[in-house]
Write a protein that holds these residues in place. Structure first.
Motif, mmCIF file in Angstrom:
data_model
loop_
_atom_site.group_PDB
_atom_site.id
_atom_site.type_symbol
_atom_site.label_atom_id
_atom_site.label_comp_id
_atom_site.label_asym_id
_atom_site.label_seq_id
_atom_site.Cartn_x
_atom_site.Cartn_y
_atom_site.Cartn_z
ATOM 1 N N PHE A 87 9.490 -5.088 12.817
ATOM 2 C CA PHE A 87 8.254 -4.621 13.449
ATOM 3 C C PHE A 87 7.906 -5.503 14.635
ATOM 4 O O PHE A 87 7.803 -6.727 14.505
ATOM 5 C CB PHE A 87 7.137 -4.634 12.410
ATOM 6 N N GLN B 34 -1.672 -4.545 15.639
ATOM 7 C CA GLN B 34 -0.911 -5.492 14.818
ATOM 8 C C GLN B 34 0.307 -5.928 15.603
ATOM 9 O O GLN B 34 0.813 -5.167 16.451
ATOM 10 C CB GLN B 34 -0.439 -4.820 13.532
ATOM 11 N N SER C 229 0.825 -1.205 0.000
ATOM 12 C CA SER C 229 0.000 0.000 0.000
ATOM 13 C C SER C 229 0.860 1.256 0.000
ATOM 14 O O SER C 229 0.400 2.320 -0.414
ATOM 15 C CB SER C 229 -0.949 -0.006 1.202
ATOM 16 N N GLN D 178 2.089 -2.551 17.095
ATOM 17 C CA GLN D 178 1.555 -1.204 16.906
ATOM 18 C C GLN D 178 0.368 -1.005 17.828
ATOM 19 O O GLN D 178 -0.475 -1.894 17.980
ATOM 20 C CB GLN D 178 1.115 -1.008 15.468
ATOM 21 N N VAL E 18 -5.638 6.720 10.313
ATOM 22 C CA VAL E 18 -6.656 7.294 9.447
ATOM 23 C C VAL E 18 -7.485 6.179 8.830
ATOM 24 O O VAL E 18 -7.219 5.009 9.014
ATOM 25 C CB VAL E 18 -6.045 8.167 8.334
ATOM 26 N N TYR F 248 -3.076 -4.173 3.440
ATOM 27 C CA TYR F 248 -3.749 -4.579 4.672
ATOM 28 C C TYR F 248 -5.123 -3.942 4.657
ATOM 29 O O TYR F 248 -5.261 -2.746 4.489
ATOM 30 C CB TYR F 248 -2.949 -4.092 5.874
ATOM 31 N N SER F 249 -6.138 -4.743 4.852
ATOM 32 C CA SER F 249 -7.483 -4.244 4.694
ATOM 33 C C SER F 249 -7.957 -3.431 5.882
ATOM 34 O O SER F 249 -8.963 -2.751 5.806
ATOM 35 C CB SER F 249 -8.439 -5.427 4.475
ATOM 36 N N GLY F 250 -7.236 -3.472 6.991
ATOM 37 C CA GLY F 250 -7.722 -2.804 8.186
ATOM 38 C C GLY F 250 -7.525 -1.305 8.178
ATOM 39 O O GLY F 250 -8.083 -0.596 8.996
ATOM 40 N N GLY F 251 -6.698 -0.806 7.278
ATOM 41 C CA GLY F 251 -6.501 0.629 7.206
ATOM 42 C C GLY F 251 -5.559 1.146 8.269
ATOM 43 O O GLY F 251 -4.986 0.399 9.040
ATOM 44 N N GLY F 252 -5.353 2.442 8.321
ATOM 45 C CA GLY F 252 -4.444 3.051 9.273
ATOM 46 C C GLY F 252 -3.009 2.920 8.826
ATOM 47 O O GLY F 252 -2.726 2.440 7.744
ATOM 48 N N ALA F 253 -2.107 3.347 9.677
ATOM 49 C CA ALA F 253 -0.678 3.294 9.374
ATOM 50 C C ALA F 253 -0.138 2.007 9.975
ATOM 51 O O ALA F 253 -0.068 1.868 11.186
ATOM 52 C CB ALA F 253 0.028 4.506 9.958
ATOM 53 N N ASP F 254 0.207 1.062 9.163
ATOM 54 C CA ASP F 254 0.530 -0.279 9.624
ATOM 55 C C ASP F 254 2.013 -0.487 9.813
ATOM 56 O O ASP F 254 2.824 0.316 9.385
ATOM 57 C CB ASP F 254 -0.016 -1.294 8.623
ATOM 58 N N GLY F 255 2.360 -1.604 10.440
ATOM 59 C CA GLY F 255 3.751 -1.917 10.674
ATOM 60 C C GLY F 255 4.519 -2.052 9.380
ATOM 61 O O GLY F 255 4.032 -2.602 8.402
ATOM 62 N N LEU F 256 5.728 -1.535 9.363
ATOM 63 C CA LEU F 256 6.565 -1.576 8.180
ATOM 64 C C LEU F 256 7.446 -2.809 8.175
ATOM 65 O O LEU F 256 7.851 -3.310 9.218
ATOM 66 C CB LEU F 256 7.467 -0.340 8.135
ATOM 67 N N GLN G 67 4.792 -0.992 3.430
ATOM 68 C CA GLN G 67 3.575 -1.364 4.122
ATOM 69 C C GLN G 67 2.844 -2.309 3.177
ATOM 70 O O GLN G 67 2.369 -1.887 2.134
ATOM 71 C CB GLN G 67 2.734 -0.128 4.418
#
Lengths: 113, 116
Positions: B45, B56, A30, B48, B97, A93-101, A90
């Motif tokens: 990672f 996650q 993403s 989070q 977001v 991921y379907s959950g959205g937001g800023a995810d783990g890299l 990233q």
């Protein structure tokens, strides 16, 4: 397995040279980040890309989503550009937001005067 | 704007001990991610936190746990320390977001942990 590969691992160049660092990844993403890490550990975010090209000063970052590949270019390189450059992605991921890299191992760049 | 801050900057522990690392996110950010960076490797990672919950988690054992407080600051706890836990621990903050929009993560300076 979601992987991020960077090349080269080490790069030494002369001041003024045009630098290219490459990053490839295994599955859909993403977003892709280019980060700079100086000795001592501090990490600075340079770019975040999801398509196309971005430019900031002497730095240019491009991404080709179809080929799963990104490049970071430094024009007119300078000794102060010496650092580790890290590609991080990233994965979709379907959950959205800023995810783990997920990070590549980094490219250790040295620019000699 | 103070940016992302972490404490302590350096820490020495012995095997079997427990450690708590702290992170304050950039002003306005509500999401905190933790990463472990072993010497010579890229960061990995850990987990989070968003809205005080773990959203996650990476491939780390249960010895690694965390917490997020109402002011969005976060703690990373590691129990039963092993020599292999010696690393730089990085915290990054961002703004959570809606799906489909990605935000830049801002990194703190890190906490360097040495386990003897």
């Amino acid at each position: 397995k979601n992987e991020v590969e960077q090349s080269p691992q080490n790069l030494t160049a002369q001041e003024g040279e045009f630098i290219t660092i490459n990053c490839s990844y295994s599955v859909g993403i993403s977003a892709l980040h280019w980060l700079q890490q100086h000795p001592g550990g501090g990490i600075v975010s340079l770019f975040m890309l999801s398509s196309g090209k971005k430019k900031h000063g002497r730095l240019i970052a491009t991404i080709n989503i179809q080929e799963k590949h990104s490049s970071l270019h430094i024009t007119a390189s300078h000794p102060r550009d010496s650092a580790v450059y890290i590609c991080a992605v990233q994965f979709s991921y379907s959950g959205g937001g800023a995810d783990g890299l997920t990070f590549g191992k980094g490219t250790h760049l040295i620019i000699q005067p | 704007d103070a940016g992302v801050t972490q404490s302590p900057t350096h820490l020495i522990k012995t095997r079997g001990q427990q450690v708590t690392l702290r992170c304050s996110p950039k002003s306005g950010h509500d999401t905190v991610s933790w990463y472990q960076q072993a010497l010579g490797q890229g960061p990995q990672f850990i987990f989070q936190y968003y809205e005080e919950e773990e959203r996650q988690r990476g491939n780390f054992p249960d010895r690694f746990s965390g917490h997020q407080f109402p002011n969005y600051s976060s703690e990373l706890n590691v129990n039963a320390l092993l020599l292999g836990d010696s690393a730089l621990y990085l915290c990054a903050s961002s703004l959570g977001v809606l799906a489909g929009y990605q935000e830049t993560q801002y990194f703190g300076p890190g906490t360097r942990l040495l386990v003897l």
